[in-house]
Design an enzyme around this catalytic site. Structure first.
Site: not given
Ligand SMILES: Nc1ncnc2c1ncn2[C@@H]1O[C@H](COP(=O)(O)OP(=O)(O)O)[C@@H](O)[C@H]1O
Ligand SMILES: [Mg+2]
Length: 1113
Positions: A163, A393, A166-167, A113-114, A118, A395
């Protein structure tokens, strides 16, 4: 030659290289040098590095000037290794491979993540959008595809500690192209939204962006409509500690999102509905419950402040009582039974949150579907597909729950597919193809996947089992079960596992289990696993939502339709996710993969910081070192012999254009001929393996050049052929044209000659004919001249003879006349003495008399009849008799009249006299008169002395009756008539009752009658006026109506005259006064349209006016 080499500036990834652009070239290859290389490049803003065709991307956490349109142009249509590493190179490679080689592509972006997944996916999409086809239609498709991102990010992304954007959902987007490489549309699939965030966020994190964007960006007006307040702190669902994100303007984001929604094709009312739902979710969080104790000591929850509830219901069009009940009761339906239980406060809160989560996640799914509807390709033709996968991602948070479990599972699967396609598959292929190969060790995470997804004893299967099990189920019973079954697994750890090796591990609390993921160990709290997996929404709530008078919300809860109650449990969240991931994996395997491996340089979201340990960790678990090793040991490129020969056969004389032998032998000949060093390639069983991409590119380059040559050759031959065929065609055309033209010219010449000959001939013939004609005419004229001369001669002779004869006759006649005169003269001379004077006058008179005599005799014979009406008269024979003739005619007429009159009896005379008198009185005065002329005056119409009915009346009268008839006496009160017998004798007149026939109503001596009044119209109304002061005058004047008014008045007049020698005054006027006892009433006559009736009618208008309406003639 020198010029040529100058012109072709060959760029390469090796030019101006910082560190090594492709890790395959790294020397020596150690983990240390690997990280060092990454760091060096990162410090020089080179965030992209290759491992063969895989792109490593390090998040710079700041914007770099490497995404400009110039850059796009630079990377467009260039070979992968030609320029320094860039995500555009990968995008270009994938796009061209899709367009030119017709291979479906997928872009797999992984990383925690981050790490920039994306962003990377957006860069790929924008690059493809920039290089693919242009045109209004295509641009619209592109625009819609790109603008779907801001919409989905607003609803599906949130700030997390890792993030800021973050998605919180997985996204896989298929972009569809036509054969030219123009985009046609797309399909987005979404994976499990982290909906628990809607009701609760970990510390330092935010809810989904849209909530903040709506509150900051909406106009006052809109907020009012949505019944919202701008203040974040008013909403329980928005945690307060990090309501704003630095560097992000929620208000302007809101405008961007609204604009994007419009571009993607949302109708204004759809956007409004969506925002209404967002508002409703926010407000749901503010509903609070309080306990209400019941007699049986069961706590029952009640909504604390109903205002919020009311507003939500208004916003969504839900009946308040329905929703309120759904928060207090729960109905469980078994096959036949329906049991309703009350909810306690905790359950009510659970229900509220479940509703908010469900509402939001269903709304999100709806959004994705709605976007898909807009961006879907409008054609059924075969499409090429490029899939871009941007999934959440890996996590690791302080507290990891079900969501992290799911997310990390997904990442495991992606790692798996990476391993499958790059490491395992590649190595296996070398072995299969019999290429000499030293095996390279790598960690295969399929064990971890198996731990999670195994159908019989995987963690997910057990969770499902636990959820479906009857009896009390809690998160701890689930953990217990895990402890029993997974305890032996190397990647599973928990405090209670059988071996109890973790009993003293204080980093592992009791309610947790730990999984050793490929990317690290993650500690999962079991709290909420069961609930989240069940994803239970009480049916009462879904039914309440379905009943809403709000089309969007209704459509989100089809399961609330009581007609469609499904007693079967819906699949659990875990199993749904597992299934969708499985289909995704299957889908990805059919496509040509392109990898972007994102790396996060630090945990602070900071630019310029490169934390070695963190990067090292990621490099390890991503298996990048193994990746490089496999690449280095292996071959960059492989291809079946047939395909290779087909592609490059034009580079060698022996293989071009046809190779008759085995494909492998052909390739061998080809490579030898090209003098490629033997270490650059290997022969496999069915494929040729090329070690170095550069070799391949040089082959490609040569092929391209050769193709140019071949194209020129083909062009040359084709042009020659074309020119020749054209020439032959022209030549044969020319022959045909010439032949046709000659024929035509000869024909024309012949026709001209022929017509000239005819003209000459005709002139000659004409000339000859005229000559003969002239001759003939001359002969004819000679003949005629002879005849004429003869005729003239005879004529002259005849006339001469005639003249002589006439002379002779005249002489004879003259002799006779002279002779007669002579005789007359002689006689007159002899008889002169016998004639008297005036004889001429007498002869004249005699003649006149004779004429007159004759006239009278003739007149006598032509006399007309004796009828006075006969106007005929014979015509006048002589003009001088004109006045006589007229006078005679007048006299004759008078005489016939007298004769006619002489025949009259006395009685008849009296009648005519009466008629004459009537004429004197009425002619040209009253319109009724002309109709009376033809009717004889009978006088006694009732036959009084004969009719026995009137015997008594007759005896009363005594005198001779001059006139008797029935008349209407007009009632002055209403203008209506009453029938009366009207009797006239020579001294008086009487009115008697008609019904009885003898009752006398009034008697008036004629001497007392002064005047009579009537209208000039065709009605029969008349007034008889009586002398004032007499006995008769007491009753006043009489207004009567009779058809025989002419006769009555004439007779009255006559009788009056006979009696008193004075004339009764007769007044003919359309307006007169009548004395009724005391009052004088005016009678007025009005002409009306004959349609209103043929009879005159009388109406009382007021006290002083009687109006008689007379139909106009
Ligand atoms: N190529 C890049 N250039 C500049 N900033 C980037 C880049 N990639 C990522 N970022 C920054 O990092 C943040 C997180 O990236 P994101 O793609 O959302 O991560 P992920 O999707 O992997 O969780 C972005 O919001 C952006 O600020
Ligand atoms: Mg993301």
């Amino acid at each position: 030659m020198g010029d040529m080499s100058k012109m072709e500036v060959k760029t390469s990834l090796l030019d101006n290289m910082i560190g090594v652009g492709d890790m395959v070239l790294l020397e020596p290859l150690t983990e240390k040098s690997f990280i060092e290389n990454l760091r060096k490049r990162f410090n020089h803003n080179e965030i992209y590095t290759y491992i063969g065709s895989v792109v490593i991307s390090i998040n710079p956490y700041r914007s770099l000037p490497i995404y400009t349109p110039d850059k796009v142009e630079e990377y467009r249509n260039r070979n992968f290794y030609e320029l320094s590493p860039h995500i555009y190179a990968l995008a270009d490679e994938a796009y061209r491979s899709l367009r030119d080689q017709d291979k479906d592509q997928c872009i797999l972006i992984t990383g925690e993540s981050g790490a920039g997944k994306t962003e990377a996916s957006k860069l790929v999409m924008s690059y493809v959008a920039a290089v693919c086809g242009k045109g209004a239609e295509v641009n619209q498709v592109k625009e819609q595809l790109l603008q779907s991102n801001p919409v989905l990010e607003a609803f599906g992304n949130a700030k997390t500690v890792r993030n800021d954007n973050s998605s919180r959902f997985g996204k896989y987007m298929d972009i569809e192209f036509d054969f030219k490489g123009d985009p046609l549309g797309g399909v987005i699939s979404n994976y499990l939204l982290e909906k628990s965030r809607v009701v609760k966020q970990p510390r330092g994190e935010r809810n989904f962006h849209i909530f903040y964007q709506l509150l900051s960006g909406a106009s006052e007006d809109m907020l009012k409509k949505l019944k919202l307040e701008r203040d974040f702190s008013k909403y329980n669902y928005l945690s307060l500690d990090s309501a704003t994100v630095t560097g992000v303007d929620d208000a302007s984001c809101f405008r961007t999102v609204k604009n994007a929604m419009q571009i993607v094709g949302f109708m204004d009312d759809e956007t409004q509905s969506v925002l209404e739902l967002v508002g409703a979710v926010l407000k749901l969080g503010n509903i609070e419950f309080k306990p209400e104790s019941r007699v049986n000591e069961v706590d029952e929850s009640r909504v604390k402040d109903k205002n919020e509830l009311k507003e939500i219901c208004e916003l969504l069009g839900i009946d308040q009582s329905v929703l309120e009940r759904a928060f207090s009761f729960r109905t469980v339906e078994a096959k036949q039974e329906k049991v309703s239980t009350t909810l306690n406060v905790a359950q009510a809160y659970y229900a509220r949150d479940a509703l908010a989560k469900n509402l939001y996640s269903r709304l999100f799914t709806w959004l994705v579907n709605r976007i898909n509807e807009s961006i879907k390709a409008q054609t059924k033709k075969r499409k090429k597909v490029m899939g871009v996968l941007d999934i959440y991602g890996f996590e690791i948070f302080e507290e990891n729950s079900f969501e992290q479990f799911i997310i990390n599972y997904c990442n495991e699967k992606l790692q798996q597919i990476f391993i499958e396609l790059t490491l395992k598959e590649e190595q296996e292929e070398y072995i299969r193809e019999g290429i000499e190969w030293t095996h390279i060790e790598y960690f295969n995470n399929s064990v971890i996947c198996d731990l999670i997804e195994n159908n019989t004893n995987g963690i997910m299967a057990m969770l499902d089992e636990e959820c479906l099990r009857p009896g009390t189920v809690t998160d701890s019973t689930f953990l217990e079960k895990l402890n029993q079954i997974c305890a032996d697994h190397q990647h599973f750890e928990s405090r209670m596992s059988k071996s109890s090796k973790f009993l003293n591990d204080h980093s592992l609390p009791h309610n947790c289990f730990r999984i050793q993921h490929y990317a690290g160990k993650v500690l999962y709290h079991v709290d909420g696993f069961v609930d989240k997996n069940n994803d239970l929404l009480y049916r009462d709530l879904s039914q309440a939502m379905w009943k809403a008078n709000h089309s969007l919300i209704k459509s989100l809860f089809p399961d609330g339709n009581p007609a469609k109650i499904n007693l079967k449990r819906p699949p659990t969240a875990g199993s749904q996710f597992k299934a969708s991931v499985a289909t995704l994996m299957k889908n990805l395997q059919t496509k040509n993969p392109n990898y972007i491996r994102c790396i996060k340089p630090n945990d602070q979201k900071a630019s310029h910081i490169f934390t070695d340990s963190l990067v090292c960790h990621q490099v390890r678990y991503l298996g990048l070192m193994e990746n490089v090793r496999v690449r280095r040991a292996g071959y960059a490129f492989r291809q079946p012999y047939e395909a290779c020969l087909e592609r490059y056969k034009m580079l060698c004389k022996q293989t071009w254009p046809h190779w008759r032998g085995q494909a492998r032998d052909g390739v061998e000949v080809l490579l030898k001929d090209l003098q490629i060093p033997a270490e650059e390639y290997s022969y496999g069983r069915s494929k040729i393996f090329i070690r170095n991409p550069r070799t391949l590119f040089s082959l490609e380059e040569q092929r391209k050049r050769r193709l140019h040559g071949l194209a020129t050759l083909i062009q040359k031959i084709f042009r020659g052929w074309k020119a020749r065929t054209h020439f032959l065609l022209m030549k044969s055309s020319q022959v045909t044209v010439a032949a046709w033209y000659r024929r035509y010219a000869q024909q024309k010449k012949y026709k001209k000659t022929k017509s000239s000959a005819v003209i000459v001939q005709s002139f000659i013939r004409g000339w000859k004919a005229r000559k003969i004609l002239r001759e003939l005419k001359y002969q004819k004229r000679c003949k005629e001249a002879v005849t004429t001369i003869g005729a003239y001669w005879h004529g002259t002779q005849a006339r001469r003879e005639l003249k002589r004869l006439k002379e002779e006759a005249r002489c004879k006649h003259a002799v006779d006349v002279i002779w007669a005169y002579w005789l007359g003269l002689k006689v007159r001379r002899e008889y002169r003495k016998f004639f008297r004077a005036h004889a001429g006058k007498r002869i004249y008179e005699f003649t006149i008399q004779r004429i007159i005599q004759k006239y009278f005799l003739e007149l006598k014979n032509k006399m007309p009849s004796m009828s006075p009406c006969d106007k005929t008269w014979p015509a006048r024979p002589y003009l001088f008799l004109d006045s006589t003739h007229k006078e005679l005619r007048r006299i004759f007429h008078l005489w016939t009249c007298k004769k006619y009159r002489g025949q009259f009896t006395d009685q008849k005379k009296a009648i005519y006299k009466e008629k004459l008198e009537a004429s004197e009185i009425f002619k040209d005065k009253k319109a009724l008169y002309p109709s009376s002329v033809g009717q004889p005056f009978q006088g006694d119409y009732l036959e009084i002395n004969k009719n026995p009915r009137y015997q008594k009346l007759n005896s009363l009268v005594e005198e001779k009756i001059i006139f008797a008839d029935i008349v209407n006496k007009i009632n002055r009160a209403n203008g209506k008539g009453a029938q009366r017998i009207f009797l006239l004798t020579k001294n008086k007149f009487m009115l008697a009752d008609q019904k009885s026939g003898h009752q006398v109503k009034s008697i008036v001596p004629l001497a007392e009658l002064t005047s009579v009044s009537m209208s000039a119209q065709s009605d029969g109304f008349f007034a008889l006026r009586v002398k004032e002061g007499t006995t008769a005058a007491a009753k006043g004047d009489f207004l009567l109506n009779s058809e025989r008014i002419i006769e009555i008045i004439t007779k009255l007049h006559r009788a009056g005259l006979d009696l008193t020698k004075e004339k009764i005054q007769i007044e003919i006027t359309d307006e007169f006064l009548v004395q009724f006892k005391q009052d004088k009433v005016c009678v007025k006559f009005i002409q009306s349209n004959p349609k209103n009736g043929t009879m005159a009618s009388c109406k009382r208008k007021n006290n002083r006016l009687l109006e008689v309406t007379v139909p106009s003639p």
